[in-house]
Structures are given as structure tokens and as C-alpha cells.
Design a protein around this motif. Structure first.
Motif, PDB file in Angstrom:
ATOM      1  N   SER A  44       0.809  -1.213   0.000  1.00  0.00           N
ATOM      2  CA  SER A  44       0.000   0.000   0.000  1.00  0.00           C
ATOM      3  C   SER A  44       0.845   1.267   0.000  1.00  0.00           C
ATOM      4  CB  SER A  44      -0.947   0.013   1.197  1.00  0.00           C
ATOM      5  OG  SER A  44      -0.199   0.055   2.394  1.00  0.00           O
ATOM      6  N   GLY A  45       2.129   1.155   0.342  1.00  0.00           N
ATOM      7  CA  GLY A  45       2.987   2.319   0.371  1.00  0.00           C
ATOM      8  C   GLY A  45       3.439   2.784  -1.000  1.00  0.00           C
ATOM      9  N   ASP A  46       3.145   2.013  -2.041  1.00  0.00           N
ATOM     10  CA  ASP A  46       3.591   2.376  -3.382  1.00  0.00           C
ATOM     11  C   ASP A  46       2.988   3.694  -3.841  1.00  0.00           C
ATOM     12  OD1 ASP A  46       3.603  -1.064  -4.534  1.00  0.00           O
ATOM     13  OD2 ASP A  46       5.116   0.086  -3.468  1.00  0.00           O
ATOM     14  N   GLY A  47       1.720   3.914  -3.558  1.00  0.00           N
ATOM     15  CA  GLY A  47       1.067   5.161  -3.943  1.00  0.00           C
ATOM     16  C   GLY A  47       1.670   6.346  -3.211  1.00  0.00           C
ATOM     17  N   LEU A  48       1.988   6.141  -1.951  1.00  0.00           N
ATOM     18  CA  LEU A  48       2.612   7.198  -1.162  1.00  0.00           C
ATOM     19  C   LEU A  48       4.006   7.510  -1.707  1.00  0.00           C
ATOM     20  CD1 LEU A  48       2.200   9.025   1.287  1.00  0.00           C
ATOM     21  CD2 LEU A  48       3.203   7.226   2.697  1.00  0.00           C
ATOM     22  N   SER A  61       7.122   7.058   7.018  1.00  0.00           N
ATOM     23  CA  SER A  61       6.756   5.817   7.704  1.00  0.00           C
ATOM     24  C   SER A  61       7.662   5.570   8.910  1.00  0.00           C
ATOM     25  CB  SER A  61       6.798   4.633   6.746  1.00  0.00           C
ATOM     26  OG  SER A  61       8.118   4.362   6.343  1.00  0.00           O
ATOM     27  N   LEU A 116      -2.404   9.965   5.925  1.00  0.00           N
ATOM     28  CA  LEU A 116      -1.873   9.756   4.587  1.00  0.00           C
ATOM     29  C   LEU A 116      -1.235   8.387   4.461  1.00  0.00           C
ATOM     30  CD1 LEU A 116      -1.514  11.212   1.874  1.00  0.00           C
ATOM     31  CD2 LEU A 116       0.661  12.071   2.721  1.00  0.00           C
ATOM     32  N   MET A 117      -0.533   7.956   5.508  1.00  0.00           N
ATOM     33  CA  MET A 117       0.085   6.619   5.490  1.00  0.00           C
ATOM     34  C   MET A 117      -0.949   5.515   5.483  1.00  0.00           C
ATOM     35  SD  MET A 117       3.504   6.690   7.822  1.00  0.00           S
ATOM     36  CE  MET A 117       2.867   7.581   9.229  1.00  0.00           C
ATOM     37  N   GLU A 118      -2.069   5.749   6.174  1.00  0.00           N
ATOM     38  CA  GLU A 118      -3.132   4.745   6.234  1.00  0.00           C
ATOM     39  C   GLU A 118      -3.980   4.738   4.974  1.00  0.00           C
ATOM     40  OE1 GLU A 118      -5.303   5.606   9.761  1.00  0.00           O
ATOM     41  OE2 GLU A 118      -3.604   5.139  11.061  1.00  0.00           O
ATOM     42  N   GLY A 119      -3.844   5.777   4.160  1.00  0.00           N
ATOM     43  CA  GLY A 119      -4.638   5.856   2.943  1.00  0.00           C
ATOM     44  C   GLY A 119      -6.041   6.370   3.195  1.00  0.00           C
ATOM     45  N   GLY A 120      -6.287   6.868   4.415  1.00  0.00           N
ATOM     46  CA  GLY A 120      -7.620   7.340   4.741  1.00  0.00           C
ATOM     47  C   GLY A 120      -7.762   8.837   4.676  1.00  0.00           C
TER      48      GLY A 120
END
Length: 121
Positions: A44-48, A61, A116-120
Motif C-alpha cells: 500500500s505504500g507504493d502510492g505514497l 513511515s 496519509l500513510m493509512e490511505g484514509g
């Protein structure tokens, strides 16, 4: 003859294994920074990383717990100067906060950074 150096995640102390038959002795020593060796990481960190850049995403992170510039440099493999520059950008964007304790500054992800890290967010 020389000596073979062998870091180990399982060694509690240094052990010297004697050499024989032309094989040099081996020094087994505790490896550093193995605390995160078995952490599960998802993709999931790829988008970040695409949004912030790989280095800034790794630094962000790394601030999920309070960390110093030196600690983040050791964690990420970046120089302390590069870490400081990236942290200034992340701090300016409101993604991390810094708190001084004695002679060190500890950086931690802000609520916005955590979201932002959680994607929420």
C-alpha cells in the motif's frame, strides 16, 4: 590467512570460531538494526512513494514512532543531511512535527501524516 566476519540476527554476543584446514577463523557477531527484520509490509505504500518520492515516504513511515534525524538516517540509509532536508519539506507540509528533548529533536508523523500513510486521508 585473514578472518571471516559474519553478522547474525540470532547471536547475542561475539563468538570466534577457529579456522582449520586452510579455512580462516570466523567471527560471528550480533547484527544491528534487526528489530524490523520480520515486519510484514504490504504494497500500500507504493502510492505514497509515487506521491512523495521513495525517500520521503520511507522517512514518513519511520516517524510513526518518535525518531531523531540520526535514527532515521540509520533506518533509511540516507545521510543525516539528506534526512534533515526531507524532514524540513515534510514538516513544512504538515506531515511531521518536531519536538526537542534535551539536545535532540524527535520527529513524529502528524495526524495528517498518519492519515496519509493509512490511505484514509
Amino acid at each position: 590467512g585473514g578472518i571471516t566476519l559474519a553478522p547474525s540476527a540470532f547471536a547475542a554476543r561475539c563468538v570466534l570460531l577457529p579456522g582449520r584446514d586452510g579455512v580462516p577463523p570466523c567471527l560471528v557477531y550480533p547484527a544491528r538494526a534487526v528489530g524490523t527484520l520480520w515486519e510484514c509490509r504490504d504494497g500500500s505504500g507504493d502510492g505514497l512513494a509515487r506521491l512523495l518520492g521513495r525517500s520521503r515516504a520511507r522517512l514518513l513511515s519511520g516517524t510513526s514512532t518518535p525518531s531523531t534525524t540520526t535514527g532515521l538516517a540509520l533506518l533509511t540509509g540516507l545521510t543525516p543531511g539528506a534526512v534533515s532536508q526531507h524532514l524540513a519539506v515534510l514538516r513544512g507540509a504538515g506531515l511531521v512535527t518536531g519536538h526537542r528533548y534535551r539536545r535532540e529533536v524527535y520527529y513524529r508523523a502528524s495526524e495528517l501524516g498518519l492519515a496519509l500513510m493509512e490511505g484514509g486521508g
